[in-house]
Write a protein that holds these residues in place. Sequence first.
Motif, PDB file in Angstrom:
ATOM      1  N   ASP A 384     -40.096  -8.514 -18.106  1.00 50.76           N
ATOM      2  CA  ASP A 384     -40.923  -9.511 -18.674  1.00 50.76           C
ATOM      3  C   ASP A 384     -42.092  -9.892 -16.764  1.00 50.76           C
ATOM      4  O   ASP A 384     -42.009 -11.000 -16.512  1.00 50.76           O
ATOM      5  CB  ASP A 384     -41.640 -10.365 -19.569  1.00 50.76           C
ATOM      6  N   LEU A 385     -42.168  -9.080 -16.131  1.00 54.54           N
ATOM      7  CA  LEU A 385     -42.453  -8.913 -14.800  1.00 54.54           C
ATOM      8  C   LEU A 385     -43.293 -10.454 -14.129  1.00 54.54           C
ATOM      9  O   LEU A 385     -42.937 -11.149 -13.160  1.00 54.54           O
ATOM     10  CB  LEU A 385     -42.304  -8.204 -14.162  1.00 54.54           C
ATOM     11  N   ALA A 386     -44.121 -10.440 -14.461  1.00 59.31           N
ATOM     12  CA  ALA A 386     -44.910 -11.310 -13.618  1.00 59.31           C
ATOM     13  C   ALA A 386     -45.792 -12.642 -14.372  1.00 59.31           C
ATOM     14  O   ALA A 386     -47.184 -12.225 -15.144  1.00 59.31           O
ATOM     15  CB  ALA A 386     -46.499 -10.712 -13.152  1.00 59.31           C
ATOM     16  N   ASN A 387     -45.457 -13.569 -15.360  1.00 52.17           N
ATOM     17  CA  ASN A 387     -46.156 -14.438 -15.869  1.00 52.17           C
ATOM     18  C   ASN A 387     -46.984 -15.097 -14.743  1.00 52.17           C
ATOM     19  O   ASN A 387     -47.844 -15.969 -15.591  1.00 52.17           O
ATOM     20  CB  ASN A 387     -44.894 -15.317 -16.366  1.00 52.17           C
ATOM     21  N   GLU A 388     -47.243 -15.549 -14.353  1.00 47.58           N
ATOM     22  CA  GLU A 388     -47.771 -16.192 -13.037  1.00 47.58           C
ATOM     23  C   GLU A 388     -49.637 -15.915 -13.232  1.00 47.58           C
ATOM     24  O   GLU A 388     -50.371 -15.552 -12.968  1.00 47.58           O
ATOM     25  CB  GLU A 388     -47.529 -16.741 -11.508  1.00 47.58           C
ATOM     26  N   TYR A 389     -49.321 -13.782 -12.872  1.00 43.29           N
ATOM     27  CA  TYR A 389     -50.574 -12.951 -13.449  1.00 43.29           C
ATOM     28  C   TYR A 389     -51.064 -13.343 -14.363  1.00 43.29           C
ATOM     29  O   TYR A 389     -52.584 -13.343 -14.446  1.00 43.29           O
ATOM     30  CB  TYR A 389     -50.045 -12.113 -12.843  1.00 43.29           C
ATOM     31  N   ASN A 390     -50.313 -13.193 -15.576  1.00 46.02           N
ATOM     32  CA  ASN A 390     -51.427 -13.481 -16.973  1.00 46.02           C
ATOM     33  C   ASN A 390     -51.556 -14.965 -16.582  1.00 46.02           C
ATOM     34  O   ASN A 390     -53.086 -15.025 -17.348  1.00 46.02           O
ATOM     35  CB  ASN A 390     -49.736 -13.612 -18.115  1.00 46.02           C
TER      36      ASN A 390
END
Length: 731
Positions: A384-390
């Motif tokens: 789940d690579l990009a939690n800051e993007y979400n």
Amino acid sequence: MKFLFFLPAFLLLSCNSPKKTDNQNNSKQKAIEVLQRNIGAENLKNFEFSLNPDDEPLDHYEIKKVDNKIKITANTPVALCRGTYDYLKSHCNSIISWSGSNIIVPEELPAVDKKVKTPYQFRYYFNVVTHGYTTAYWDWERWEKEIDWMAIHGINMPLIGGAHEAILYRVFEKLGLTEEEINEYFSGPAHFPWNRMGNLNGWDGPIPPSYFQKQITLTHQLLDRMELLEIKPIIHAFAGFVPKGITRVYPNANVRELGWGGGLPQKNNGFILSPNSKLFTDIGTLYIQEWEKEFGKGEYYLADSFNEMDAPLSENHEEALIELAGYGASVYQSIKDANPEATWVMQGWTFPYHRGKDGKRFWTPERLNSLVSKVPDDKLLILDLANEYNHVFWKIQPSWKMYDGFFGKKWIYSFIPNMGGKVPLNGKLDVYASISFDALHYKNKRNLVGFGFAPEGIENNEIIYELLSDVAWETEKIDIHQWIQNYSIQRYGTFPKNMKKAFDLLNQSAFGSFTDHPMHRYQFRPYPKPEGVEDHATVHTSETFKEAVGAFLSSAPELKESKLYTADAIEMVVQYLGLEVDQQLLSFLESKEKNDTNRLDEIMETLLVMDRLLASHPNHNLQKWVDFARKWGDTQEEKKYYESNAKRLITTWGGDPVNDYSGRVWTGLIRDYYVPRWVNYHKDTSDNKKQHMRDWEEKWIMTEGVSKMDPYPDPLAIAQKMYDKYRKRKE
């Protein structure tokens, strides 16, 4: 992202045998060697180490002072390294970073008695494209340093290239493809990540034939070291991407031409087999068999057939779900047939990137659930690579909530703190210090097994990676203000009043914002923006940031002897000066009708000062990048090829949509590329200046060497002088 060959240690060491003792001793010795290289043999005499493997899936360590010795006891080699680093950081105010180290071990060792256990089985690292934007041409010496960095920072699961191309070459040969057909498939090494993800074929190739054996040799070195440190690499599997020539050998193969949108010629489009075809499964199995014949058993295999792409599905809803389930089953089966014990690893970036329920976005929860439905829960690992993007950029639910904890499959929580290896300070430190704990304590998190970070390029924004490596060993949110104070003392030796002010202001500006692709205006092609397009400059600019730089420089009297302080001061001042240059260039472009090229020359002088300041920075250096690439060549022609491939990636890249994507603020690149591109373009009086500029870019890429530049004798003094010069202009 526009990207083992051994049994688990607790099985190897589970019986009383000479092999168990030998492996344990070898692993302990390798961990000690990591520490010796990084903290010094003399300092190491203050420590005693015990490696005690157990059945606990979570790494843990104990630190205790006994008779003026620090005893570190751990259950894995990585935990042993991390425990030692924890003591050095927390009790001796030391730090180890890409730009240098500050190691302090006092004569009277501080007392300690603590136990630490990570909440995550795996601490994940790297992105598919890190191996283009940063590691493409690393040699073993540089890789050894990075493996050391990983172990010291507690990382035990990196994604590596794993000689993917060399093994795939063997597979294609066995399938009957010709040398010419295979060479049309492989890109230049710097562009391998996009070749691996099906975005392109053949771009900036062909590769010198000697490359493949060198790739094999290097991968053996990496894997041998990781095995002894019990680091579990993720390696690439076959994801369905094939040369166009596959249809000559298999005329009935179900092959689809892909269109990535990177602006490359059509001849460089990728091709993919239908994932539910028998040929896909056969090649996937053959690939793993060939890989394991060379390197031994693998444990985690990455395969993404639909990264940033829609799967070809029936229009009928129910049939489409059945087809997706078949795709997932086929990809897994190709791995299972070769190695039933292996785990399929899948990148999770594409799921929020192509999110939605209205048909406009592809990956709905129902569709993703179908894709993974026929894979055993313990045989699929989702990154789940990009939690800051979400959280910050897309402002949507986190993927682990959107997709129901990924339906019981194993998954790793991760961030993407960097795109393209860009240098400017960027990212919300308070977010990195806190939001992962929402997932850790979420009651429906299901099978969360890891935490990590997946930057597209590294050796930048070092504070973020130091913070995230600490987060991986915590169970509660980090107080970012206290952490920053500790970080300053560890990195620079003290935390003066002005340093506190600097970081308070940075947290309100550059480290309190998130820009998807922070780049300066001077890094883009030197003509006005197209109508209707926002200005290219995306680096955070505000008076608050500029005040932060001034406050940081005000600590120079106390910190000027610190090399790490000087490096960080240079970086901040160069960013500040770049913002001033951006504004001047915008003004220049607006008044260009007057042909005021003398004004342009003045602006370029500031860029040249920035370039010379960076000559004293340990990382941001074009010559180092070029040197790594050229070392792969055996002949002058090969050296020239590798250099041009490395230069292309960080400049034109490929087609216009990705031109300048990497956006490096590097000494050498500013003076040799950005400055002359601006000057040449605006002093060109012809009617074909844009084409002339493109021709010049290509000529620069194909020209060997970097011009020479001597660093300033006192770069900190020049940095202060330039900052004062521009601040006075504002008064």
